[in-house]
Design a protein around this motif. Sequence first.
Motif, mmCIF file in Angstrom:
data_model
loop_
_atom_site.group_PDB
_atom_site.id
_atom_site.type_symbol
_atom_site.label_atom_id
_atom_site.label_comp_id
_atom_site.label_asym_id
_atom_site.label_seq_id
_atom_site.Cartn_x
_atom_site.Cartn_y
_atom_site.Cartn_z
ATOM 1 N N UNK A 164 28.144 -20.201 -23.464
ATOM 2 C CA UNK A 164 28.813 -21.123 -24.382
ATOM 3 C C UNK A 164 30.320 -20.983 -24.201
ATOM 4 N N UNK A 165 31.079 -21.825 -24.881
ATOM 5 C CA UNK A 165 32.543 -21.761 -24.830
ATOM 6 C C UNK A 165 33.045 -20.763 -25.870
ATOM 7 N N UNK A 166 34.060 -19.998 -25.503
ATOM 8 C CA UNK A 166 34.530 -18.938 -26.404
ATOM 9 C C UNK A 166 35.142 -19.493 -27.693
ATOM 10 N N UNK A 167 35.514 -20.762 -27.701
ATOM 11 C CA UNK A 167 36.077 -21.372 -28.908
ATOM 12 C C UNK A 167 35.137 -21.347 -30.098
ATOM 13 N N UNK A 168 33.844 -21.204 -29.837
ATOM 14 C CA UNK A 168 32.860 -21.182 -30.928
ATOM 15 C C UNK A 168 32.353 -19.778 -31.254
ATOM 16 N N UNK A 169 32.931 -18.757 -30.631
ATOM 17 C CA UNK A 169 32.446 -17.390 -30.877
ATOM 18 C C UNK A 169 32.476 -17.007 -32.358
ATOM 19 N N UNK A 170 33.461 -17.543 -33.084
ATOM 20 C CA UNK A 170 33.595 -17.176 -34.514
ATOM 21 C C UNK A 170 32.377 -17.610 -35.333
ATOM 22 N N UNK A 171 31.596 -18.556 -34.816
ATOM 23 C CA UNK A 171 30.441 -19.062 -35.555
ATOM 24 C C UNK A 171 29.228 -18.136 -35.476
ATOM 25 N N UNK A 172 29.184 -17.280 -34.452
ATOM 26 C CA UNK A 172 27.994 -16.453 -34.232
ATOM 27 C C UNK A 172 27.693 -15.576 -35.438
ATOM 28 N N UNK A 173 28.709 -14.900 -35.934
ATOM 29 C CA UNK A 173 28.515 -13.980 -37.050
ATOM 30 C C UNK A 173 28.282 -14.661 -38.393
ATOM 31 N N UNK A 174 28.486 -15.981 -38.425
ATOM 32 C CA UNK A 174 28.315 -16.720 -39.690
ATOM 33 C C UNK A 174 26.957 -17.409 -39.789
ATOM 34 N N UNK A 175 26.176 -17.384 -38.712
ATOM 35 C CA UNK A 175 24.977 -18.235 -38.632
ATOM 36 C C UNK A 175 23.970 -17.937 -39.745
ATOM 37 N N UNK A 176 23.703 -16.672 -39.980
ATOM 38 C CA UNK A 176 22.702 -16.296 -40.981
ATOM 39 C C UNK A 176 23.113 -16.790 -42.374
ATOM 40 N N UNK A 177 24.383 -16.598 -42.715
ATOM 41 C CA UNK A 177 24.911 -17.044 -44.003
ATOM 42 C C UNK A 177 24.872 -18.565 -44.106
ATOM 43 N N UNK A 178 25.274 -19.239 -43.023
ATOM 44 C CA UNK A 178 25.258 -20.711 -43.010
ATOM 45 C C UNK A 178 23.836 -21.227 -43.211
ATOM 46 N N UNK A 179 22.887 -20.604 -42.505
ATOM 47 C CA UNK A 179 21.487 -21.024 -42.619
ATOM 48 C C UNK A 179 21.012 -20.883 -44.072
ATOM 49 N N UNK A 180 21.359 -19.757 -44.692
ATOM 50 C CA UNK A 180 20.951 -19.515 -46.084
ATOM 51 C C UNK A 180 21.526 -20.579 -47.013
ATOM 52 N N UNK A 181 22.741 -21.025 -46.711
ATOM 53 C CA UNK A 181 23.379 -22.069 -47.505
ATOM 54 C C UNK A 181 22.613 -23.380 -47.465
ATOM 55 N N UNK A 182 21.854 -23.582 -46.383
ATOM 56 C CA UNK A 182 21.022 -24.782 -46.250
ATOM 57 C C UNK A 182 19.561 -24.502 -46.608
#
Length: 213
Positions: free
Chosen positions: A82-100
Motif C-alpha cells: 500500500x502507499x505509506x500515506x495511509x499508514x496512520x489508518x492501520x492502527x485505527x481500523x479496529x476502533x473505526x470498525x467498532x464505530x460502525x
Amino acid sequence: MLNIETLVFNPFQENTYIVYTGNKECAIVDPGMLFPQEEEMLEDRINSLGLTPKLLLQTHLHVDHVLGAAFVANKWGIGPMAHEGDDFLVGQAKTMAAGFGMDLKENPPAPVKHLKEGDIVELGDVKFEVIHLPGHSPGGIAFYAKNEKVLLVGDVLFKGSIGRSDLPGGNQHELIDAIRNKLLVLPDDVKVYSGHGPVTTIGEEKKTNPFLQ
C-alpha cells in the motif's frame, strides 16, 4: 490475459477483487471480508479457479477495504502492499470498525511494502503501474494495466460519482485534480473497477459523471 472476479463483502458492499493471469497466479485486491462465511467464499472461489495468491494489493486502507487483510496474510503468507500515506489508518481500523458496529478482532497487518507513483507491480505477464490519487485518503492509489486497459481505482472514482473527501486526510480539491489530471487522460475504453458499485469506463465518466463536468 487478465481476468477479474468480483466478490462483494461486508455491510459497506465493498468490492474485493481476485485478479489473475494465464499462469494461475492471483492478486487479492482490497480484501473486505468481515464474517467467516465471507472468508470461506473468497477461499472457495480461489480454490475453484485453481489459483495461487501471490500479492495482497491495497488501493487504500479505509476500514471497509482492510477487514479481510489479516485473513489473507495469515492464510497465504502474503503481506499487504500500500502507499505509506495511509499508514496512520492501520492502527485505527479496529476502533473505526467498532464505530460502525463491526467486530474486527485485530487491526490489519501493516504494509510489508510501500508503493509510490510510477512503481510497477508484476503479476504473471501483466504489469500494473501505480498511480497515486490522494483526496479520498492521503495514500489512495490505483493499479493500471495499460496493455489490458484495466484500472483498479479503489474509492477515488465510481460510476457516476467520486469518492467522499470528508474523512481524515481527505481533500476534495486534491481528489478532483487527481481524477482530472491522472485518470481522465487515460484512453476512453479503459475499464474502471471501483471499490463499490459496478464497472464503468474512463470515457463514460468523462461524458456523464456530474462531479467531473
